[in-house]
Every structure is written in C-alpha cells, then in structure tokens.
Design an enzyme around this catalytic site. Structure first.
Site: not given
Ligand code: IMP
Length: 422
Positions: A12, A15, A39-40, A222
């Site tokens: 977040d 990017k 989510g971009h 991420q």
């Molecule tokens: P998962 O990727 O859904 O398995 O989540 C694992 C961890 O990564 C959690 O803490 C999510 O909130 C975090 N996470 C996954 N994708 C994002 C992103 O695009 N932005 C911020 N945090 C993310």
C-alpha cells in the site's frame, strides 16, 4: 531498460501510481507475484481505477500487460476486472497476456483461507482471497494452472484428485460440507474459454521483447515486509514480493534487470496482524488514518499507521538493491506540529540499527526516534521541489541522508498530476 518496482514497507505504498506514471515510458508491464489480494489504485481525471490482477499500465494505450507465471489468478475476479474496464471504455483486447503456467485460485482455496484464519491462535489477518492455499498447492504439486482450464480431460482429472483429498479435510478438520465437482468444473471450463484468447507463454513473449530491445516494467505487489522469506513471517503473504520475485515470476534472467525503484510512504502503514514498532497510539492513529484515507483497496479494512521506520526501509533497500526511491503521500504529513523518524530499535538494552530477524525482538523493540519540526500549509499543489516548505525539504533531505538513496519522485496527492520529479 527493464525496471522492477517494489514496495519497501508492508504494501500500500502507492505503487499503482508510480507504475502508471512509468508505464508511459515502457512497452510491457508485468505483474509477477501475488493475486487479487493486491489493490493498486490509480486516479486520473477524477476517475478512480482499482486494479487487483491486471497491471495498472493497461490504462495506457498500446502497452502490453502480462500476468506472469508467479501470479495466482482468480479467473472469476480477473474476468470481472476485464469487464469493468471495458464498461469504463478501456479494452484489453490483444494487450492482455496471461501466463499459461500461472496457478488458478479455486473456490476451495478461498474457503480454506478463511477457515484456517478462524483456527489460528495468532491470526495473520489475510485478505481471504485464497492466496496462501493456492500457493501451498503449487508447492505441493497439486495445483491447477491456467493451461489446465483449456484441457477438459486434464482439468477433470486434477480437480477430481484435489476434491477427493480436500473434501475429507474440509469435513473432518473444519466441519465444512466440502465442494461438488460439477459446478466448479463447469464454471472453470467456462472461465478458461473466456480467458483462452489471453493465455499464452508469457516468458517467451518477454524474452523476445528483451531481445528486440523493448522496455519492461515489472510491478511488484504487496511489499518487502510481506515477502514470504524476508517479511515479518508468519505475518506475510505467500509470495516473493521482493525484486528477486520478478525473475522467477516472469521467467526472466536476473542479468536482464537494469534497475530497481523502491516505493515508500512518507510514514508507515500495515493491514492485518503482526509487529509494527513505530505504530501510532490509537487516537493519533485514527486521526492519521482518516487524514491519509488509509483503508485497504481490496478489503476496505482500516490500515494501521505509524511513523517512518528507516531501519526497515534501509533493509528493503539492501534486499532489493534499490537505487532510486519514490516517496508517497507527503501531503498527508502537512500541518503536523512535529514528525518522527525511527532510526534504530532498543531491545533488551541493545541498540539495533539493523532489522532483527527474531520476530520477538521486533515485536518488543522500542523505536529510537529523531524528531523534526513539521510544516504549515498544503503541499498538494506544489510541482517543484524548491517550492516545498523548508521543513518538508528538511524532512526529505534527512530521509535521503539516513537511507543513503536518491529520492527521484515525491507524490503530494492521489492524482497522476500530483507529483514532483527531482
Ligand atoms: P494474504 O496475502 O491474503 O494471504 O494476506 C497475508 C497478509 O498480507 C495480511 O496481513 C494482508 O493484510 C497482507 N496483504 C496482502 N496483500 C496486501 C496488499 O496488497 N497490501 C497490503 N497488505 C496486503
């Protein structure tokens, strides 16, 4: 030139905006890991686009956008994204390419992701999009790839095998009724049919592009501290969110990457659980969350907010070999009395200038701060570095000095135009 864009914090960082800006200068844009957990957001002419799987570069005409083999694809979410774009007048047509080797997220991945969270003592706070279970199946060698959706006989065999094992687990471990074969089989064959025009050998395509001297932008999803190896494990995502992931997730040799650009927020945020040494106390945290609109682009969850942590960002610079930084959301700091930058941690009487690998140390570490005066007025209309308030320049100068890395872009608002190039 082939450039990788990486997040230097917990995702977040903004990017999407930097990718959108740099996309103008390249021929191909490639997503290499993660899935619809990302989510971009891109804001252009007051229109807001949120991308989960398709590279945000698709907004630029004539650019080829690839979803690499390292991505886990939820076909239903992808089709919705394609359709939403076309309703907004953006047609992906021949410009979208999906790796036939990318793994597909199935309904049981999403449900398992959610059920597992309910059983954990220390919850991760996943997005519930099936990311972890899908990558687990990939490593377990029972995953279903995009190419399988194009072959009914192979898909039938693989899905049958998966359901045989998984339904036992669902029933016995989670007291969930499990999944019927036919609806999933039919739905996914239909998804395959719809997506078949986009599915191809993206590694071959990209290597040919490199031979033809085309420019490629690899967009990381991420951030470094959600990386499966280098992140705050187990509070991480299940893919390689660091720059190295671009090679594996796209089928490109490391020697073909020319530069890594790091994206960093002017403060720190995190969604989900896990240690966060510089996290604000609740009342100030709420104030900053609202000031910075810090709510997840995918799940809408409130993001946790904190001061800039240079110990982490220095580690990210090292791991990714970042030569240039884009600083995002500087405007959110406008009007604060004073600012803090974490320059080290204290734990059990020891001073840590480097990130401790022991999660317990990170959890209990007390940040050591350098305090700086804030600035009055708003920065969001400023387009030249020299026009920024003196204290804002001092803050950026201090960051550049501590991080020993050049700042090349400063974002001062959500729109494409709200940017200062240095
Ligand atoms: P998962 O990727 O859904 O398995 O989540 C694992 C961890 O990564 C959690 O803490 C999510 O909130 C975090 N996470 C996954 N994708 C994002 C992103 O695009 N932005 C911020 N945090 C993310």
């Amino acid at each position: 030139m082939n450039i990788v864009i990486v997040g230097t914090q917990w995702g977040d960082e903004g990017k999407g905006k930097i990718i959108d800006l740099l996309s103008e200068k390249v021929d191909y844009i490639v997503r290499y890991q993660g899935g619809s957990n990302a989510g971009h957001t891109v804001v252009t002419n007051s229109k807001v686009y949120v991308f989960h799987l398709i590279p945000s570069g698709i907004l630029h005409k004539r650019k080829i956008c690839c979803i690499g083999n390292g991505v886990v694809v939820d076909p239903q979410a992808l089709i919705k994204e394609i359709q939403d774009l076309s309703s907004a007048g953006i047609y992906v047509n021949q410009r979208l390419k999906i790796s036939s080797l990318a793994h597909a997220i199935l309904p049981y991945h999403k449900i398992l992701d959610q059920l597992r969270e309910t059983k954990r003592t220390h919850k991760i706070g996943t997005t519930g999009r099936g990311i972890g279970p899908c990558y687990a199946d990939k490593i377990n060698r029972c995953g279903i790839r995009m190419v399988d959706l194009l072959n009914p006989a192979i898909f039938r065999e693989k899905l049958k095998d998966n359901l045989k094992e998984k339904n036992e687990i669902f029933k016995k471990v989670y007291r969930h009724p499990g999944f019927n074969f036919s609806p999933i089989y039919q739905d996914y064959l239909n998804y395959g049919k719809f997506l078949s025009r986009y599915i191809c050998n993206t590694a071959a395509l990209l290597n040919k592009a490199i031979r033809d001297k085309k420019d490629i932008l690899f967009e990381g999803a991420q951030g470094t501290f959600l990386d499966i190896d280098f992140g705050t494990y187990p509070f991480v995502t299940s893919s390689s969110a660091t720059a190295g992931g671009a090679c594996i997730g796209a089928g490109i040799s490391p020697v073909k990457i020319d530069k890594v650009v790091g994206v960093v927020k002017a403060y720190t945020t995190r969604v989900g659980e896990g240690p966060f040494p510089t996290e604000f106390p609740p009342v100030f945290g709420k104030f900053m969350r609202e000031k910075g609109s810090e709510f997840g682009a995918t799940t809408g969850r409130p993001r946790r907010c904190g001061w800039f942590d240079s110990v982490m960002v220095r580690e990210a610079i090292l791991l990714n070999h970042i030569l240039e930084l884009a600083i995002m959301k500087l405007d959110v700091l406008d009007g604060l009395e004073s600012l803090k930058i974490c320059i080290a941690y204290k734990y059990k009487g020891r001073l840590f200038k480097e990130l401790p690998q022991d999660l317990e140390a990170l959890r209990k570490a007390r940040p050591v701060y350098k305090e700086m005066p804030g600035w009055k007025g708003t920065t969001s209309k400023i387009r030249r570095y020299q026009d920024l308030p003196r204290n804002a320049r001092a803050y950026l100068f201090r960051l550049q000095d501590i991080l020993n890395t050049k700042i090349s872009m400063i974002s001062v608002g959500s729109s494409r135009e709200d940017i200062i190039f240095i």
